[in-house]
Write an enzyme that holds these catalytic residues in place. Structure first.
Site, PDB file in Angstrom:
ATOM      1  N   GLY A 263     -87.975 -32.296  47.198  1.00 58.68           N
ATOM      2  CA  GLY A 263     -88.719 -32.472  48.435  1.00 58.68           C
ATOM      3  C   GLY A 263     -88.161 -31.656  49.585  1.00 58.68           C
ATOM      4  O   GLY A 263     -86.993 -31.252  49.580  1.00 58.68           O
ATOM      5  N   MET A 264     -89.007 -31.436  50.595  1.00 58.44           N
ATOM      6  CA  MET A 264     -88.596 -30.681  51.775  1.00 58.44           C
ATOM      7  C   MET A 264     -88.006 -31.578  52.851  1.00 58.44           C
ATOM      8  O   MET A 264     -87.389 -31.100  53.795  1.00 58.44           O
ATOM      9  CB  MET A 264     -89.791 -29.906  52.341  1.00 58.44           C
TER      10      MET A 264
ATOM     11  N   ALA B 158     -83.305 -36.828  40.998  1.00 61.73           N
ATOM     12  CA  ALA B 158     -84.476 -37.340  40.294  1.00 61.73           C
ATOM     13  C   ALA B 158     -85.333 -36.192  39.773  1.00 61.73           C
ATOM     14  O   ALA B 158     -85.416 -35.129  40.397  1.00 61.73           O
ATOM     15  CB  ALA B 158     -85.292 -38.220  41.226  1.00 61.73           C
ATOM     16  N   PRO B 159     -85.986 -36.378  38.614  1.00 61.75           N
ATOM     17  CA  PRO B 159     -86.870 -35.333  38.078  1.00 61.75           C
ATOM     18  C   PRO B 159     -88.013 -35.036  39.044  1.00 61.75           C
ATOM     19  O   PRO B 159     -88.427 -35.890  39.822  1.00 61.75           O
ATOM     20  CB  PRO B 159     -87.390 -35.953  36.776  1.00 61.75           C
ATOM     21  N   GLY B 160     -88.534 -33.827  38.957  1.00 63.71           N
ATOM     22  CA  GLY B 160     -89.652 -33.434  39.806  1.00 63.71           C
ATOM     23  C   GLY B 160     -89.270 -32.316  40.753  1.00 63.71           C
ATOM     24  O   GLY B 160     -88.130 -31.848  40.779  1.00 63.71           O
ATOM     25  N   ILE B 161     -90.233 -31.884  41.541  1.00 63.65           N
ATOM     26  CA  ILE B 161     -90.010 -30.813  42.511  1.00 63.65           C
ATOM     27  C   ILE B 161     -89.220 -31.363  43.692  1.00 63.65           C
ATOM     28  O   ILE B 161     -89.569 -32.405  44.252  1.00 63.65           O
ATOM     29  CB  ILE B 161     -91.354 -30.226  42.984  1.00 63.65           C
TER      30      ILE B 161
ATOM     31  N   ASP C  39     -93.852 -49.849  47.796  1.00 62.76           N
ATOM     32  CA  ASP C  39     -93.009 -50.530  48.779  1.00 62.76           C
ATOM     33  C   ASP C  39     -91.583 -50.005  48.660  1.00 62.76           C
ATOM     34  O   ASP C  39     -91.166 -49.505  47.609  1.00 62.76           O
ATOM     35  CB  ASP C  39     -93.040 -52.038  48.536  1.00 62.76           C
TER      36      ASP C  39
ATOM     37  N   LYS D 240     -83.636 -42.631  48.075  1.00 62.69           N
ATOM     38  CA  LYS D 240     -84.200 -41.547  48.882  1.00 62.69           C
ATOM     39  C   LYS D 240     -83.441 -41.444  50.203  1.00 62.69           C
ATOM     40  O   LYS D 240     -83.360 -42.425  50.955  1.00 62.69           O
ATOM     41  CB  LYS D 240     -85.690 -41.797  49.131  1.00 62.69           C
TER      42      LYS D 240
END
EC number: 2.7.11.5
Length: 594
Positions: free
Chosen positions: A320-321, A315-318, A371, A336
């Site tokens: 995640g950790m 997915a686009p974006g930074i 949600d 996710k």
């Protein structure tokens, strides 16, 4: 085991669902009394209780079935016969679609979410589509303005089941008419009539009247949020008539409505006309049938994936950790997966992350937390996974993957509505759009805090922007209750050298938060910093947060509005909002059509 056992098992499952939905309706039916008594803490408890009911009753049925089968093994043919018997019980069953989802849940609990095939489960419904044209009780009632809109609205409000007095019914009717005239104009309004749902939709501290403005060539929503004053009197807070406004009210970031729906499928079909942008899954979700909404969400995914030639990508974006997030380019949801190993600064476990997601499911999301649907043993075709993503999954979440050759199985994931990451949005917009985004971001934090949720990690990348421009939080691994946080001011430095030191000159305990530090990452961008300081400077002060904490600890439950405050009647027509004064629409009485 005899063939009669298959029928007994099928009947046991259906009876278990009847018991579950009966309790669901029982909890829902208490919404009116909770509203009338202003028992807002009971509202929150009922919301959690209703969510837990489903899994509780699935567990009861599973234990019954284990007793019935006396621990004997069940072969594939036996399971298929059970499903066949269950299917034969459904043609005349009023809630067949949710009963199928309940069967799926029982099966998954019995067999640990394995062998999830269409032959054994209701991946798709066994029943033909049923138009709900003949109902034992109509869902809605029509009101026509033969004697004018004032009389019509007076009849609508008088027909409500609420047992509290009105603060000023004539005033509210005037407000509604003025709002309708502004939205439609007098001539178009004169051609309309109202269709109003018989049941009120309860959520938070409001009882929503949900209806339709029926015109010759179109139908619009007609939504009235009814509130209770501190003196125990009713008043209408606004009138919403656009599809966009209705979509936000029924949005995926809000808690489920409490609406008495013995025939949920019929209610979903009735709502569809005023919520054309909502999927079937979203409509079931909105009325509290979240487990069947999960079924419908999976069906929507299957419908998309079998008709597209896209591949899953990160997915686009930074990145995640804690979570690895992927999507299909044209699909409106993201997937996710909890990583096997977290970044060093994330001192938590996968169990903690799952607990945070469950907290969000049960808590009042106030329109600011997305949600999610939780899935186990989710199967993907390798040919539909971009090589870079497959390599990333294997590297970051390999312990959750099972390789089946041409497919992989992900042992656990969440599906969530796709949004534009706020950090990307802020890079793309300027002017008023930038100002609106910064205002929305701060408002999201305020409303979460007022609902006793501290986001923890408030970086822009952890928020998303919906198609309606609302800012929603979606990174839950650090959330906690506001009452668990110790908000502190940074002590003044002892010596000038303290400010240059790599370590703080003051002690920091677990749970300590220093709001002054938010400025370092929220205001670093010269385009954003001045706007944030202008609109939300109080979020950088510890005393602001402590005051909120005190209100929460004192039992105060904040009002939550699914619309902008400027839309409230008290703001739009504030000069005429005194309880003892009726309101006259700007143009006087609405003309009736000939």
């Amino acid at each position: 085991m005899t063939r009669g056992l298959e029928l007994l098992i099928a009947q046991t499952i259906l009876q278990g669902f009847d018991a579950q939905y009966g309790r669901f309706l029982e909890v829902t039916s208490g919404a009116q009394q909770r509203f009338e008594q202003a028992d807002w803490h009971a509202v929150q408890q009922a919301m959690k209780q209703r969510i837990h009911l489903y899994d509780h009753h699935v567990g009861l049925v599973v234990e019954q079935l284990r007793c019935i089968t006396e621990g004997k093994s069940t072969d594939v043919d036996f399971l298929l016969r059970v499903k066949q018997q269950y299917t034969q019980l459904l043609p005349d069953y009023p809630r067949f679609e949710i009963a199928e989802s309940f069967f799926n849940s029982v099966y998954c609990r019995l067999f640990d979410h394995r062998s999830l095939t269409p032959e054994r489960l209701f991946i798709f419904s066994s029943q033909p589509e049923r138009p709900f044209r003949t109902l034992p009780r109509p869902l809605a009632k029509d009101f026509f303005p033969e004697r004018g809109w004032s009389h019509l609205l007076g009849k609508v409000l008088s027909d409500l089941p609420l047992r509290l007095p009105w603060q000023n019914k004539a005033r509210d009717i005037g407000y509604i008419i003025a709002s309708l005239q502004e939205a439609l104009g007098e001539e178009l309004l004169a051609t309309c009539h109202l269709q109003v749902a018989n049941e009120l939709f309860y959520r938070n501290k409001a009882a929503w009247l949900v209806g339709k403005l029926v015109m010759p060539m179109a139908t619009l929503p007609f939504l009235l949020p009814i509130h209770r004053s501190e003196e125990g009197e009713l008043f209408v807070d606004t009138c919403l008539t656009t599809h966009a406004e209705a979509s936000i009210v029924f949005g995926f970031a809000r808690s489920y409505f409490m609406v008495y729906a013995p025939l949920p499928g019929a209610l979903v079909e009735w709502l569809r006309e005023i919520l054309p942008g909502k999927t079937t899954a979203e409509l079931y979700m909105a009325i509290g049938c979240q487990k069947h909404a999960k079924t419908e969400s999976y069906r929507e995914y299957l419908h998309y994936i079998t008709r597209c030639d896209e591949q899953f990508i990160e997915a686009p974006g930074i990145r995640g950790m804690v979570m690895l997030v992927f999507t299909l380019p044209g699909f409106d949801r993201v997937f996710k997966v909890i990583k096997d190993r977290f970044a060093p600064q994330k001192e938590m476990t996968a169990a903690h992350v799952r607990a945070c997601y469950q907290l969000v499911k049960e808590h009042d999301r106030v329109g600011r937390m997305a949600d999610t649907q939780e899935f186990e043993n989710f199967v993907l075709d390798k040919r539909q996974i971009a090589p870079a993503l497959l390599a990333l999954l294997q590297a970051e979440a390999g312990n959750k993957l099972t390789d089946l050759g041409d497919r992989i199985v992900i042992s656990h994931l969440y599906i969530e509505r796709r949004m534009v990451p706020l950090n990307l949005w802020l890079e793309q917009v300027n002017g008023q759009a930038l100002r609106d985004a910064v205002e929305e971001y701060g408002n999201a934090i305020r409303q979460l805090a007022a609902a006793n949720i501290f986001p923890g990690d408030m970086l822009f990348k952890n928020f998303g922007v919906t198609r309606h421009g609302r800012v929603v939080f979606y990174d839950y691994d650090e959330i906690c209750y506001m009452t668990e946080v110790n908000f502190r001011e940074i002590p003044p430095p002892r010596y000038p050298e303290d400010e240059l030191a790599s370590e703080p000159w003051y002690s920091v305990s677990p749970g300590d938060v220093f709001p002054e530090e938010f400025r370092h990452w929220l205001c670093a961008d010269p385009r954003i910093g001045p706007l944030f300081e202008e609109m939300h400077a109080d979020l950088l002060r510890a005393d602001y947060w402590r005051a909120l904490q005190m209100r929460i600890k004192n039992g105060h439950v904040e009002d939550v509005y699914a619309y902008r405050r400027k839309q409230r009647f008290s703001v739009r027509y504030g000069a005429d909002s005194r309880p003892d004064k009726a309101f006259t629409p700007p143009s006087g009485k609405v003309r009736r059509s000939a």
